[in-house]
Design a protein around this motif. Structure first.
Motif, PDB file in Angstrom:
ATOM      1  N   THR A   5       0.831  -1.204   0.000  1.00 54.56           N
ATOM      2  CA  THR A   5       0.000   0.000   0.000  1.00 54.56           C
ATOM      3  C   THR A   5       0.864   1.252   0.000  1.00 54.56           C
ATOM      4  N   LYS A   6       1.934   1.259   0.783  1.00 54.75           N
ATOM      5  CA  LYS A   6       2.807   2.427   0.860  1.00 54.75           C
ATOM      6  C   LYS A   6       3.491   2.734  -0.470  1.00 54.75           C
ATOM      7  N   LYS A   7       3.573   1.751  -1.360  1.00 52.07           N
ATOM      8  CA  LYS A   7       4.198   1.942  -2.673  1.00 52.07           C
ATOM      9  C   LYS A   7       3.205   2.384  -3.745  1.00 52.07           C
ATOM     10  N   GLU A   8       1.931   2.447  -3.410  1.00 52.35           N
ATOM     11  CA  GLU A   8       0.925   2.841  -4.390  1.00 52.35           C
ATOM     12  C   GLU A   8       1.091   4.301  -4.805  1.00 52.35           C
ATOM     13  N   PRO A   9       0.828   4.599  -6.071  1.00 51.06           N
ATOM     14  CA  PRO A   9       0.831   6.011  -6.473  1.00 51.06           C
ATOM     15  C   PRO A   9      -0.294   6.739  -5.739  1.00 51.06           C
ATOM     16  N   GLY A  10       0.004   7.877  -5.174  1.00 52.30           N
ATOM     17  CA  GLY A  10      -1.017   8.652  -4.479  1.00 52.30           C
ATOM     18  C   GLY A  10      -1.171   8.327  -3.008  1.00 52.30           C
ATOM     19  N   ASN A  11      -0.453   7.326  -2.505  1.00 50.71           N
ATOM     20  CA  ASN A  11      -0.507   7.054  -1.071  1.00 50.71           C
ATOM     21  C   ASN A  11       0.416   8.035  -0.357  1.00 50.71           C
ATOM     22  N   ILE A  12      -0.096   8.724   0.631  1.00 47.07           N
ATOM     23  CA  ILE A  12       0.693   9.670   1.415  1.00 47.07           C
ATOM     24  C   ILE A  12       1.211   8.996   2.679  1.00 47.07           C
ATOM     25  N   SER A  13       0.331   8.277   3.358  1.00 51.01           N
ATOM     26  CA  SER A  13       0.748   7.545   4.556  1.00 51.01           C
ATOM     27  C   SER A  13      -0.222   6.404   4.830  1.00 51.01           C
ATOM     28  N   TYR A  14       0.321   5.396   5.510  1.00 47.87           N
ATOM     29  CA  TYR A  14      -0.479   4.214   5.820  1.00 47.87           C
ATOM     30  C   TYR A  14       0.109   3.608   7.086  1.00 47.87           C
ATOM     31  N   LEU A  40      -3.635  11.013  -1.799  1.00 47.06           N
ATOM     32  CA  LEU A  40      -3.545  12.289  -2.492  1.00 47.06           C
ATOM     33  C   LEU A  40      -4.922  12.810  -2.899  1.00 47.06           C
ATOM     34  N   ASP A  41      -5.792  11.898  -3.356  1.00 46.40           N
ATOM     35  CA  ASP A  41      -7.123  12.282  -3.814  1.00 46.40           C
ATOM     36  C   ASP A  41      -8.005  11.041  -3.903  1.00 46.40           C
ATOM     37  N   GLU A  42      -9.222  11.251  -4.358  1.00 46.77           N
ATOM     38  CA  GLU A  42     -10.196  10.152  -4.466  1.00 46.77           C
ATOM     39  C   GLU A  42      -9.717   9.077  -5.441  1.00 46.77           C
ATOM     40  N   GLN A  43      -9.045   9.474  -6.505  1.00 43.83           N
ATOM     41  CA  GLN A  43      -8.524   8.504  -7.476  1.00 43.83           C
ATOM     42  C   GLN A  43      -7.496   7.576  -6.839  1.00 43.83           C
ATOM     43  N   ALA A  44      -6.646   8.120  -5.996  1.00 39.69           N
ATOM     44  CA  ALA A  44      -5.643   7.298  -5.313  1.00 39.69           C
ATOM     45  C   ALA A  44      -6.313   6.314  -4.354  1.00 39.69           C
ATOM     46  N   LEU A  45      -7.355   6.762  -3.670  1.00 44.00           N
ATOM     47  CA  LEU A  45      -8.100   5.866  -2.785  1.00 44.00           C
ATOM     48  C   LEU A  45      -8.784   4.772  -3.588  1.00 44.00           C
ATOM     49  N   ASP A  46      -9.380   5.123  -4.718  1.00 47.28           N
ATOM     50  CA  ASP A  46     -10.008   4.123  -5.582  1.00 47.28           C
ATOM     51  C   ASP A  46      -8.986   3.121  -6.103  1.00 47.28           C
ATOM     52  N   PHE A  47      -7.799   3.613  -6.461  1.00 51.53           N
ATOM     53  CA  PHE A  47      -6.728   2.721  -6.910  1.00 51.53           C
ATOM     54  C   PHE A  47      -6.408   1.705  -5.813  1.00 51.53           C
ATOM     55  N   LYS A  85      -8.347   0.625  -3.300  1.00 54.98           N
ATOM     56  CA  LYS A  85      -9.444  -0.339  -3.098  1.00 54.98           C
ATOM     57  C   LYS A  85      -9.540  -1.357  -4.230  1.00 54.98           C
ATOM     58  N   ASN A  86      -9.088  -0.987  -5.422  1.00 54.01           N
ATOM     59  CA  ASN A  86      -9.170  -1.882  -6.572  1.00 54.01           C
ATOM     60  C   ASN A  86      -7.856  -2.594  -6.881  1.00 54.01           C
ATOM     61  N   SER A  87      -6.825  -2.338  -6.079  1.00 57.10           N
ATOM     62  CA  SER A  87      -5.517  -2.956  -6.335  1.00 57.10           C
ATOM     63  C   SER A  87      -5.577  -4.465  -6.116  1.00 57.10           C
ATOM     64  N   ALA A  88      -4.691  -5.159  -6.804  1.00 58.18           N
ATOM     65  CA  ALA A  88      -4.639  -6.623  -6.678  1.00 58.18           C
ATOM     66  C   ALA A  88      -4.338  -7.038  -5.248  1.00 58.18           C
ATOM     67  N   HIS A  89      -3.428  -6.332  -4.578  1.00 56.66           N
ATOM     68  CA  HIS A  89      -3.089  -6.737  -3.206  1.00 56.66           C
ATOM     69  C   HIS A  89      -4.233  -6.456  -2.228  1.00 56.66           C
ATOM     70  N   TYR A  90      -4.981  -5.371  -2.410  1.00 59.80           N
ATOM     71  CA  TYR A  90      -6.129  -5.115  -1.542  1.00 59.80           C
ATOM     72  C   TYR A  90      -7.180  -6.213  -1.736  1.00 59.80           C
ATOM     73  N   GLN A  91      -7.465  -6.529  -2.982  1.00 59.25           N
ATOM     74  CA  GLN A  91      -8.467  -7.558  -3.257  1.00 59.25           C
ATOM     75  C   GLN A  91      -8.042  -8.925  -2.721  1.00 59.25           C
ATOM     76  N   ALA A  92      -6.758  -9.268  -2.886  1.00 55.32           N
ATOM     77  CA  ALA A  92      -6.267 -10.580  -2.458  1.00 55.32           C
ATOM     78  C   ALA A  92      -6.118 -10.684  -0.944  1.00 55.32           C
ATOM     79  N   ILE A  93      -5.694  -9.604  -0.302  1.00 50.38           N
ATOM     80  CA  ILE A  93      -5.418  -9.667   1.137  1.00 50.38           C
ATOM     81  C   ILE A  93      -6.632  -9.218   1.954  1.00 50.38           C
ATOM     82  N   VAL A  94      -7.106  -8.005   1.709  1.00 52.07           N
ATOM     83  CA  VAL A  94      -8.177  -7.454   2.538  1.00 52.07           C
ATOM     84  C   VAL A  94      -9.523  -8.077   2.186  1.00 52.07           C
ATOM     85  N   ALA A  95      -9.922  -7.960   0.927  1.00 50.86           N
ATOM     86  CA  ALA A  95     -11.256  -8.433   0.539  1.00 50.86           C
ATOM     87  C   ALA A  95     -11.400  -9.947   0.685  1.00 50.86           C
TER      88      ALA A  95
END
Length: 96
Positions: A30-39, A58-65, A67-77
């Motif tokens: 998550t910390k390596k995602e574009p638009g992530n400021i802190s986690y 950074l913005d809503e697009q970064a948050l959407d990225f 939530k839709n990332s492969a690691h979020y889907q595989a780990i969190v969801a």
């Protein structure tokens, strides 16, 4: 506009150890995602089954990225959310 949120997880007691093992990979990716400021991920001192996440994007697009990332889907969801008794997401804005 930046998006900042606090997420509270109450993990099923029998699943806490398994969920804790998933968190380092989640945080690292998550910390390596574009638009992530802190986690940051915290564990309650009074209840080891309670996890608090503090996330800034950074913005809503970064948050959407995120939530839709492969690691979020595989780990969190797929692996974490099914092991939760409670999941609360609170969007916040800094006042001071």
């Amino acid at each position: 506009m930046q998006r900042e949120l606090i997420v509270k997880w109450k993990i099923k007691e029998t699943e806490t150890a398994a969920v804790l093992q998933l968190l380092p990979e989640l945080a690292e990716k998550t910390k390596k995602e574009p638009g992530n400021i802190s986690y940051a991920i915290y564990q309650s001192e009074s209840d080891p089954n309670e996890i608090i996440l503090h996330e800034r994007y950074l913005d809503e697009q970064a948050l959407d990225f995120h939530k839709n990332s492969a690691h979020y889907q595989a780990i969190v969801a797929a692996k974490i959310i099914p092991q939760l008794e409670l999941r609360e997401v609170i969007f916040v804005k800094q006042l001071f």
